[in-house]
Design a protein around this motif. Structure first.
Motif, PDB file in Angstrom:
ATOM      1  N   TRP A  54       0.852  -1.184   0.000  1.00 40.83           N
ATOM      2  CA  TRP A  54       0.000   0.000   0.000  1.00 40.83           C
ATOM      3  C   TRP A  54       0.886   1.231   0.000  1.00 40.83           C
ATOM      4  O   TRP A  54       2.024   1.203   0.442  1.00 40.83           O
ATOM      5  N   GLU A  55       0.340   2.333  -0.530  1.00 38.87           N
ATOM      6  CA  GLU A  55       1.077   3.597  -0.599  1.00 38.87           C
ATOM      7  C   GLU A  55       0.077   4.744  -0.654  1.00 38.87           C
ATOM      8  O   GLU A  55      -1.089   4.533  -0.929  1.00 38.87           O
ATOM      9  N   CYS A  56       0.606   5.950  -0.390  1.00 37.82           N
ATOM     10  CA  CYS A  56      -0.248   7.132  -0.479  1.00 37.82           C
ATOM     11  C   CYS A  56       0.483   8.223  -1.238  1.00 37.82           C
ATOM     12  O   CYS A  56       1.698   8.179  -1.403  1.00 37.82           O
ATOM     13  N   ASP A  57      -0.294   9.223  -1.662  1.00 35.96           N
ATOM     14  CA  ASP A  57       0.310  10.375  -2.315  1.00 35.96           C
ATOM     15  C   ASP A  57       0.955  11.266  -1.250  1.00 35.96           C
ATOM     16  O   ASP A  57       0.839  11.012  -0.051  1.00 35.96           O
ATOM     17  N   ALA A  58       1.625  12.313  -1.680  1.00 34.07           N
ATOM     18  CA  ALA A  58       2.347  13.190  -0.751  1.00 34.07           C
ATOM     19  C   ALA A  58       1.425  13.867   0.255  1.00 34.07           C
ATOM     20  O   ALA A  58       1.846  14.177   1.368  1.00 34.07           O
ATOM     21  N   GLY A  59       0.169  14.061  -0.095  1.00 33.34           N
ATOM     22  CA  GLY A  59      -0.764  14.724   0.807  1.00 33.34           C
ATOM     23  C   GLY A  59      -1.535  13.781   1.714  1.00 33.34           C
ATOM     24  O   GLY A  59      -2.348  14.219   2.502  1.00 33.34           O
ATOM     25  N   ALA A  60      -1.310  12.474   1.607  1.00 32.75           N
ATOM     26  CA  ALA A  60      -1.983  11.443   2.413  1.00 32.75           C
ATOM     27  C   ALA A  60      -3.504  11.478   2.255  1.00 32.75           C
ATOM     28  O   ALA A  60      -4.245  11.157   3.169  1.00 32.75           O
ATOM     29  N   ARG A  61      -3.959  11.871   1.055  1.00 34.77           N
ATOM     30  CA  ARG A  61      -5.399  11.848   0.772  1.00 34.77           C
ATOM     31  C   ARG A  61      -5.773  10.724  -0.178  1.00 34.77           C
ATOM     32  O   ARG A  61      -6.882  10.225  -0.137  1.00 34.77           O
ATOM     33  N   ARG A  62      -4.871  10.328  -1.044  1.00 36.72           N
ATOM     34  CA  ARG A  62      -5.143   9.246  -2.008  1.00 36.72           C
ATOM     35  C   ARG A  62      -4.258   8.048  -1.659  1.00 36.72           C
ATOM     36  O   ARG A  62      -3.036   8.133  -1.728  1.00 36.72           O
ATOM     37  N   TRP A  63      -4.910   6.963  -1.293  1.00 37.13           N
ATOM     38  CA  TRP A  63      -4.225   5.735  -0.892  1.00 37.13           C
ATOM     39  C   TRP A  63      -4.514   4.633  -1.896  1.00 37.13           C
ATOM     40  O   TRP A  63      -5.643   4.504  -2.369  1.00 37.13           O
ATOM     41  N   SER A  64      -3.504   3.833  -2.208  1.00 36.48           N
ATOM     42  CA  SER A  64      -3.675   2.673  -3.083  1.00 36.48           C
ATOM     43  C   SER A  64      -3.292   1.418  -2.315  1.00 36.48           C
ATOM     44  O   SER A  64      -2.257   1.390  -1.646  1.00 36.48           O
ATOM     45  N   PHE A  65      -4.133   0.408  -2.424  1.00 38.80           N
ATOM     46  CA  PHE A  65      -3.886  -0.889  -1.797  1.00 38.80           C
ATOM     47  C   PHE A  65      -3.871  -1.935  -2.907  1.00 38.80           C
ATOM     48  O   PHE A  65      -4.792  -2.000  -3.718  1.00 38.80           O
ATOM     49  N   HIS A  66      -2.827  -2.749  -2.923  1.00 38.70           N
ATOM     50  CA  HIS A  66      -2.657  -3.779  -3.946  1.00 38.70           C
ATOM     51  C   HIS A  66      -3.037  -5.129  -3.336  1.00 38.70           C
ATOM     52  O   HIS A  66      -2.369  -5.608  -2.415  1.00 38.70           O
ATOM     53  N   VAL A  67      -4.119  -5.711  -3.849  1.00 37.37           N
ATOM     54  CA  VAL A  67      -4.676  -6.949  -3.306  1.00 37.37           C
ATOM     55  C   VAL A  67      -3.954  -8.152  -3.911  1.00 37.37           C
ATOM     56  O   VAL A  67      -3.706  -8.195  -5.123  1.00 37.37           O
ATOM     57  N   ARG A  68      -3.630  -9.105  -3.050  1.00 36.83           N
ATOM     58  CA  ARG A  68      -2.980 -10.337  -3.498  1.00 36.83           C
ATOM     59  C   ARG A  68      -3.890 -11.069  -4.480  1.00 36.83           C
ATOM     60  O   ARG A  68      -5.079 -11.216  -4.235  1.00 36.83           O
ATOM     61  N   PRO A  69      -3.339 -11.577  -5.574  1.00 40.39           N
ATOM     62  CA  PRO A  69      -4.177 -12.263  -6.566  1.00 40.39           C
ATOM     63  C   PRO A  69      -4.464 -13.725  -6.245  1.00 40.39           C
ATOM     64  O   PRO A  69      -5.151 -14.391  -7.003  1.00 40.39           O
ATOM     65  N   ASP A  70      -3.962 -14.227  -5.129  1.00 41.89           N
ATOM     66  CA  ASP A  70      -4.097 -15.659  -4.833  1.00 41.89           C
ATOM     67  C   ASP A  70      -5.063 -15.959  -3.699  1.00 41.89           C
ATOM     68  O   ASP A  70      -4.982 -17.012  -3.084  1.00 41.89           O
ATOM     69  N   LEU A  71      -6.007 -15.066  -3.428  1.00 36.29           N
ATOM     70  CA  LEU A  71      -6.913 -15.259  -2.302  1.00 36.29           C
ATOM     71  C   LEU A  71      -8.281 -15.759  -2.745  1.00 36.29           C
ATOM     72  O   LEU A  71      -8.851 -15.271  -3.722  1.00 36.29           O
ATOM     73  N   TYR A  72      -8.778 -16.727  -1.982  1.00 38.61           N
ATOM     74  CA  TYR A  72     -10.101 -17.293  -2.216  1.00 38.61           C
ATOM     75  C   TYR A  72     -10.816 -17.417  -0.881  1.00 38.61           C
ATOM     76  O   TYR A  72     -10.194 -17.673   0.139  1.00 38.61           O
ATOM     77  N   ALA A  73     -12.114 -17.250  -0.893  1.00 41.51           N
ATOM     78  CA  ALA A  73     -12.904 -17.448   0.323  1.00 41.51           C
ATOM     79  C   ALA A  73     -12.841 -18.927   0.692  1.00 41.51           C
ATOM     80  O   ALA A  73     -13.072 -19.780  -0.157  1.00 41.51           O
ATOM     81  N   PRO A  74     -12.514 -19.228   1.946  1.00 45.31           N
ATOM     82  CA  PRO A  74     -12.333 -20.636   2.316  1.00 45.31           C
ATOM     83  C   PRO A  74     -13.592 -21.484   2.209  1.00 45.31           C
ATOM     84  O   PRO A  74     -13.513 -22.658   1.914  1.00 45.31           O
ATOM     85  N   ASP A  75     -14.771 -20.899   2.408  1.00 47.79           N
ATOM     86  CA  ASP A  75     -15.983 -21.718   2.367  1.00 47.79           C
ATOM     87  C   ASP A  75     -16.629 -21.796   0.994  1.00 47.79           C
ATOM     88  O   ASP A  75     -17.249 -22.792   0.657  1.00 47.79           O
ATOM     89  N   THR A  76     -16.472 -20.755   0.170  1.00 47.85           N
ATOM     90  CA  THR A  76     -17.134 -20.746  -1.142  1.00 47.85           C
ATOM     91  C   THR A  76     -16.176 -20.955  -2.299  1.00 47.85           C
ATOM     92  O   THR A  76     -16.603 -21.302  -3.389  1.00 47.85           O
ATOM     93  N   GLY A  77     -14.902 -20.683  -2.082  1.00 45.95           N
ATOM     94  CA  GLY A  77     -13.934 -20.763  -3.167  1.00 45.95           C
ATOM     95  C   GLY A  77     -13.975 -19.551  -4.082  1.00 45.95           C
ATOM     96  O   GLY A  77     -13.257 -19.485  -5.065  1.00 45.95           O
ATOM     97  N   ALA A  78     -14.816 -18.555  -3.753  1.00 47.59           N
ATOM     98  CA  ALA A  78     -14.908 -17.342  -4.570  1.00 47.59           C
ATOM     99  C   ALA A  78     -13.604 -16.559  -4.463  1.00 47.59           C
ATOM    100  O   ALA A  78     -13.013 -16.455  -3.389  1.00 47.59           O
ATOM    101  N   ARG A  79     -13.172 -16.019  -5.567  1.00 44.30           N
ATOM    102  CA  ARG A  79     -11.950 -15.231  -5.591  1.00 44.30           C
ATOM    103  C   ARG A  79     -12.169 -13.915  -4.851  1.00 44.30           C
ATOM    104  O   ARG A  79     -13.194 -13.266  -4.999  1.00 44.30           O
ATOM    105  N   VAL A  80     -11.214 -13.515  -4.048  1.00 37.94           N
ATOM    106  CA  VAL A  80     -11.241 -12.243  -3.332  1.00 37.94           C
ATOM    107  C   VAL A  80     -10.449 -11.243  -4.169  1.00 37.94           C
ATOM    108  O   VAL A  80      -9.297 -11.488  -4.515  1.00 37.94           O
ATOM    109  N   THR A  81     -11.075 -10.110  -4.496  1.00 39.87           N
ATOM    110  CA  THR A  81     -10.441  -9.094  -5.339  1.00 39.87           C
ATOM    111  C   THR A  81     -10.630  -7.710  -4.718  1.00 39.87           C
ATOM    112  O   THR A  81     -11.309  -7.556  -3.697  1.00 39.87           O
ATOM    113  N   ALA A  82     -10.084  -6.719  -5.381  1.00 43.54           N
ATOM    114  CA  ALA A  82     -10.301  -5.330  -4.960  1.00 43.54           C
ATOM    115  C   ALA A  82     -11.782  -4.983  -5.034  1.00 43.54           C
ATOM    116  O   ALA A  82     -12.289  -4.212  -4.208  1.00 43.54           O
ATOM    117  N   HIS A  83     -12.501  -5.564  -5.982  1.00 44.99           N
ATOM    118  CA  HIS A  83     -13.942  -5.328  -6.098  1.00 44.99           C
ATOM    119  C   HIS A  83     -14.665  -5.796  -4.831  1.00 44.99           C
ATOM    120  O   HIS A  83     -15.623  -5.161  -4.389  1.00 44.99           O
TER     121      HIS A  83
END
Length: 137
Positions: free
Chosen positions: A31-60
């Protein structure tokens, strides 16, 4: 699904505090932010799945959860701002005011994806209380 693709049992949010209060990556590997600490970006791991459903976990998944949590009393511990996924792996939060402690606040907020949240967000919201205790009387 291979064992390394299954999130650990404690997987719930983008990040979490460890026993000493330092941030530990969970769904967000960076994760990172801009110089003003107002805009933050979080990079989600592409290998995550919900343990009970198998649904992929994404930024969405986190964008949808942000919308639901922001409706809770005191916004479930979330600051005022907008959250949107730029693609499946990048989540951007634009705050109304600068906040250099946003990652720490998110780690303590209701912005989590317990497996039931992926399948039934309303039931998950009804099963949780305010992020920081009861409302003042």
């Amino acid at each position: 699904m291979r064992a390394h693709e299954v999130p650990p049992p404690e997987f719930r949010g983008l990040l979490r505090p460890d026993a000493r209060g330092a941030l530990v990556p969970e769904a967000a590997w960076h994760w990172e932010c801009d110089a003003g600490a107002r805009r933050w970006s979080f990079h989600v791991r592409p290998d995550l799945y919900a343990p009970d459903t198998g649904a992929r976990v994404t930024a969405h998944s986190f964008e949808e959860r942000w919308r639901a949590v922001s409706l809770l009393p005191r916004a479930g511990g979330l600051p005022q701002g907008q959250c949107r996924s730029l693609d499946s792996w990048k989540l951007v939060v634009v705050l109304a005011r600068p906040d250099g402690r946003l990652p720490h606040r998110l780690a303590r907020s209701r912005l989590t994806l317990a497996s039931r949240c992926l399948t039934d967000p309303l039931a998950a919201l009804l099963a949780t209380g305010p992020a920081d205790g009861p409302a003042p009387g």
